[in-house]
Every structure is written in structure tokens, then in C-alpha cells.
Design a protein around this motif. Structure first.
Motif, PDB file in Angstrom:
ATOM      1  N   ARG A 197       0.840  -1.197   0.000  1.00  8.31           N
ATOM      2  CA  ARG A 197       0.000   0.000   0.000  1.00  8.31           C
ATOM      3  C   ARG A 197       0.884   1.260   0.000  1.00  8.31           C
ATOM      4  NH1 ARG A 197      -2.367   3.286   3.423  1.00  8.31           N
ATOM      5  NH2 ARG A 197      -1.240   2.427   5.201  1.00  8.31           N
ATOM      6  N   SER A 218       0.641  -0.242 -12.594  1.00 11.16           N
ATOM      7  CA  SER A 218       0.021  -0.458 -11.289  1.00 11.16           C
ATOM      8  C   SER A 218       0.409  -1.840 -10.749  1.00 11.16           C
ATOM      9  CB  SER A 218      -1.492  -0.326 -11.380  1.00 11.16           C
ATOM     10  OG  SER A 218      -1.989  -1.183 -12.374  1.00 11.16           O
ATOM     11  N   ARG A 220      -0.669  -5.202  -8.217  1.00  5.16           N
ATOM     12  CA  ARG A 220      -1.785  -5.907  -7.605  1.00  5.16           C
ATOM     13  C   ARG A 220      -1.240  -7.071  -6.786  1.00  5.16           C
ATOM     14  NH1 ARG A 220      -6.371  -6.796 -11.936  1.00  5.16           N
ATOM     15  NH2 ARG A 220      -5.251  -8.697 -12.485  1.00  5.16           N
ATOM     16  N   GLN A 228      -9.910 -10.857  -5.327  1.00  5.35           N
ATOM     17  CA  GLN A 228      -9.381  -9.498  -5.409  1.00  5.35           C
ATOM     18  C   GLN A 228      -8.941  -9.064  -4.020  1.00  5.35           C
ATOM     19  OE1 GLN A 228      -9.385  -7.129  -7.878  1.00  5.35           O
ATOM     20  NE2 GLN A 228     -10.275  -8.364  -9.506  1.00  5.35           N
ATOM     21  N   VAL A 229      -7.870  -8.290  -3.947  1.00  5.96           N
ATOM     22  CA  VAL A 229      -7.499  -7.687  -2.667  1.00  5.96           C
ATOM     23  C   VAL A 229      -7.425  -6.191  -2.891  1.00  5.96           C
ATOM     24  CG1 VAL A 229      -5.801  -7.603  -0.819  1.00  5.96           C
ATOM     25  CG2 VAL A 229      -6.120  -9.708  -2.108  1.00  5.96           C
ATOM     26  N   ASP A 230      -8.180  -5.454  -2.103  1.00  3.69           N
ATOM     27  CA  ASP A 230      -8.198  -4.003  -2.259  1.00  3.69           C
ATOM     28  C   ASP A 230      -7.081  -3.407  -1.407  1.00  3.69           C
ATOM     29  OD1 ASP A 230      -8.681  -1.360  -2.478  1.00  3.69           O
ATOM     30  OD2 ASP A 230     -10.752  -1.413  -1.741  1.00  3.69           O
ATOM     31  N   ASP A 232      -6.253  -0.404  -1.080  1.00  3.78           N
ATOM     32  CA  ASP A 232      -6.633   0.843  -0.398  1.00  3.78           C
ATOM     33  C   ASP A 232      -7.344   0.565   0.919  1.00  3.78           C
ATOM     34  OD1 ASP A 232      -5.577   2.598  -2.277  1.00  3.78           O
ATOM     35  OD2 ASP A 232      -7.265   2.159  -3.621  1.00  3.78           O
TER      36      ASP A 232
END
Ligand SMILES: Nc1ncnc2c1ncn2[C@@H]1O[C@H](COP(=O)(O)OP(=O)(O)OP(=O)(O)O)[C@@H](O)[C@H]1O
Ligand SMILES: [Mg+2]
Length: 371
Positions: A197, A218, A220, A228-230, A232
Motif C-alpha cells: 500500500r 500499477s 496488484r 481481489q485484494v483491495d 486501499d
């Protein structure tokens, strides 16, 4: 962080030397097989106490001799310290300020370096294990306690895999190890996500600076336990544990059939996208190089932000495969950093710096000032 002096004896093909590096840029110029990478290896060893090219001490000692020695005087903030490393056939000994350390790890990380080696270009294209190592190394340098978190996880993983491999499987024991796996696994993943992050915006900037603004890079985190891993809004430890347990259960008997643990940070991956497309499959050689350089530079910027200590950057043959515009952009970007850099090259015209530098010619293991 800076190397104030570096000396070595009987190290690979290098003639015994003692140099006083420049606080900013140090250029090592020479034809192939003269000893340029060997010199970077001596610096890397002082920091990591192991080489990036071999696990065998005897390869590091000059042919026909018994022992090599590397001594680095390091400035860390307001302190200076001396690291002395002795390499014998079966032993590695380290002295910090003249005191022999009991365990090698006591001296680990006192000097921090980030290395870019030509083979790193394969980081994104190659196996996930190399990307996990990059990530784990980046977490470790910003948080030393991560080493024990990771080793607890690996020990649990090993025990769980042993149960899966055993034909007389013990369902209860497997359940116990599953609980432990997700417990330690959540810590590993939590630390990685936190690092990513923070690293992501620095990486995006570094990539833009090196490659140009036309392409958006970007990062990921590809998890073995979620679609999916967010980054944010990273999941907390409890959510991670539940997600991993659910993923393990959803596998049914797959783990027993394949006799290995299929869910956890050891199966996760890091993915880089260029304009939304996975770089692994589509990026050009120069784009790969720029991605990896940007990742390493982002690591430096992060450490500087967090600890005010900028690790030393070792760039081995960085300019080949970069076109002249990208090479120029790379050097402008390097000039915008403030730490110490060592760069090897076969051709001085690749080095686009006009000040703050010392240069040496490396010829048959000998170092001669080239200013
Ligand atoms: N233990 C050793 N003792 C003596 N010489 C060694 C030892 N290990 C490697 N060498 C020599 O070091 C040389 C390679 O040095 P190095 O890898 O630093 O080259 P380089 O200048 O980086 O070249 P390139 O531009 O091709 O990358 C080779 O000639 C090799 O034989
Ligand atoms: Mg080399």
C-alpha cells in the motif's frame, strides 16, 4: 547511509584494494569479465552476509587461496561503524566495530543495499517465488521482526505439508495446523499488504519518471485465498484468517490429493499491470527493465520516508536495453534521489552524470581512478 571506505583482500579476481567512494555516484567502468560485478558483490555481502550469485564461500575466495576478507566503513545517520567479513571455506565470520558477532544475523541489515542485477529483469516474467522474495525482502528491510514472522509461517507450512504427505493422515492434526497456518499466514499477508500500500504510489511515480508518462503502471496482490485484494482498504487479520480458512475448505480434498498446502502467502503473487494489462505476458524487455528499476527505487524511497536512511543502490549494467531517452530519464531520476549509488558499465557514455561522481576503471581485477 553511505560507504565511507571499502576494502577487500583475496576476494574473487579483485586485486587487494581500499577505496574511498564518493557520497553520491560511483562508476565502475570495464570490459566484460574484469571484476565489476565482483566489486558490487563485495558490497552486497557486507550488507546481506550472503552473495546474490552463490552460496559457496570458496567461489568468493580468490582461486587457490583459503580466505577472503571484506571491510566496510559505514556511515549510518550520525554514527559510523565498521563491518568486517571473513570468508573461509566453511565459515563466515563477521566483526562489527571489532567485536566478533555470535550469530551472523546480528550484523544483518546494519548496511542496507538495494541491488539491480541484469537477471532481475526476469522478476516479473519469471516464477512467483522471485516476486514473493522481492516483497518479503522489502518488508524485512523496513521491519526487522518480519524475519521471525516469516520463519514461523514457513515452519508451520512445513509441518502441515508433512501431514498432507503422510498416507495415514490425521484429520485432527491437519485441522490444528490449518488454524496455525492461517494465524501466521495472516501476519505475513498483513505485513505484505501494508508494505505494498505504501510502495504503490512511489512505484507509480518512479515508473513514470523512468519510462515516461504515457503508460500507467500499477501493482496488484494476487491472493491464493481471494479473487481481489483491495490495497486501499486491506483486510484486517481476522478477515484474512477467515478468508484463508474458507479457501482451504473450498478446496475439498485437493490438498490431500496433491499432498501440499495450496492456500497461503507461499502461493500468493505480485502482479504488475501496464495500462491494465499484465506486464508478465505483454511487456517489452525495456519495459520489464523499467518496471524492476522502478520497484527497487520505490523501495529506496520508502525506506527513506520511513527511517530517513537511504539504502545504497547497486546498479549492475543498468543501461543496456534502455533506449537513449529512457536512459536519460533514468539518470535524471537517479540524480533526484540523494543516496549513494554504485553503477557498473562497459561504456562510460551510458553514464549521464556531470557531477557528484568518482569513477574507476576495472581491468583484470585492478581498480584505477578514472576521473
Ligand atoms: N574465486 C575467484 N578467483 C579468481 N577469479 C575469479 C573468481 N571468481 C570469479 N573470478 C573471475 O572474475 C571474472 C568475472 O568478474 P565479474 O563477474 O565481476 O565480471 P564483470 O566485469 O562484471 O563482467 P561483465 O561485464 O561481463 O558482467 C571472471 O574472469 C572470473 O573468472
Ligand atoms: Mg558483470
Amino acid at each position: 547511509m553511505r560507504l565511507q571506505t571499502l576494502a577487500a583482500q583475496h576476494f574473487r579476481n579483485l586485486q587487494d584494494f581500499r577505496i574511498v567512494p564518493h557520497p553520491r555516484f560511483n562508476i565502475l567502468i570495464g570490459y566484460n569479465a574484469q571484476g565489476k560485478t565482483n566489486l558490487l558483490e563485495a558490497i552486497y555481502l557486507s550488507a546481506n552476509l550472503k552473495s546474490f550469485r552463490t552460496h559457496q564461500n570458496e567461489e568468493l575466495v580468490r582461486f587457490g587461496l583459503q580466505e577472503a576478507r571484506v571491510v566496510a566503513e559505514v556511515q549510518r545517520g550520525n554514527d559510523t561503524l565498521t563491518l568486517e567479513l571473513k570468508l573461509q571455506t566453511r565459515r563466515r565470520l563477521v566483526w562489527v566495530d571489532g567485536q566478533l558477532t555470535r550469530r551472523l544475523t546480528d550484523a544483518l541489515g546494519l548496511l542496507q543495499v538495494i541491488l539491480f542485477a541484469p537477471e532481475d529483469v526476469a522478476l516479473i516474467k519469471g516464477q512467483p517465488s522471485a516476486r514473493r522474495s522481492f516483497l518479503d525482502h522489502a518488508v524485512f528491510v523496513s521491519r526487522a521482526s518480519y524475519l521471525s514472522i516469516l520463519s514461523d509461517y514457513n515452519a508451520t507450512l512445513k509441518r502441515r505439508n508433512a501431514v498432507l504427505k503422510n498416507d495415514r493422515r490425521d484429520a485432527k492434526l491437519l485441522e490444528v495446523y490449518s488454524e496455525q497456518l492461517v494465524e501466521h499466514g495472516a501476519e505475513v499477508i498483513g505485513a505484505r499488504l501494508e508494505l505494498l500500500r505504501q510502495l504503490r504510489p512511489l512505484f507509480n511515480d518512479a515508473f513514470r519518471n523512468i519510462f515516461g508518462a504515457k503508460l500507467e503502471a500499477s501493482i496488484r496482490y494476487r491472493a491464493s485465498w481471494a479473487d481481489q485484494v483491495d490495497l486501499d482498504a486491506p483486510p484486517d487479520a481476522n478477515t484474512l484468517r477467515c478468508a484463508m480458512l474458507a479457501a482451504i475448505r473450498a478446496l475439498g480434498g485437493d490438498e490431500l490429493r496433491r499432498k501440499q498446502s495450496l492456500v497461503g502467502p507461499h502461493r500468493d503473487d505480485l502482479e504488475v499491470l501496464l495500462d491494465g494489462t499484465p506486464a508478465k505476458a505483454h511487456a517489452s524487455q525495456g519495459q520489464h527493465r523499467s518496471i524492476v528499476l522502478a520497484l527497487k527505487c520505490a523501495e529506496i524511497l520508502l525506506l527513506k520516508d520511513r527511517f530517513g536512511l537511504e539504502p545504497i543502490l547497486l546498479l549492475d549494467d543498468v543501461s543496456s536495453e534502455l533506449d537513449s531517452t529512457r536512459n536519460q530519464q533514468l539518470f535524471s531520476f537517479l540524480a533526484s534521489l540523494s543516496g549513494q549509488v554504485f553503477i557498473t558499465t562497459t561504456a562510460r557514455e551510458h553514464i549521464l552524470l556531470d557531477q557528484d561522481q568518482s569513477a574507476w576503471t576495472v581491468h583484470q581485477g585492478g581498480l584505477t581512478p578514472a576521473d
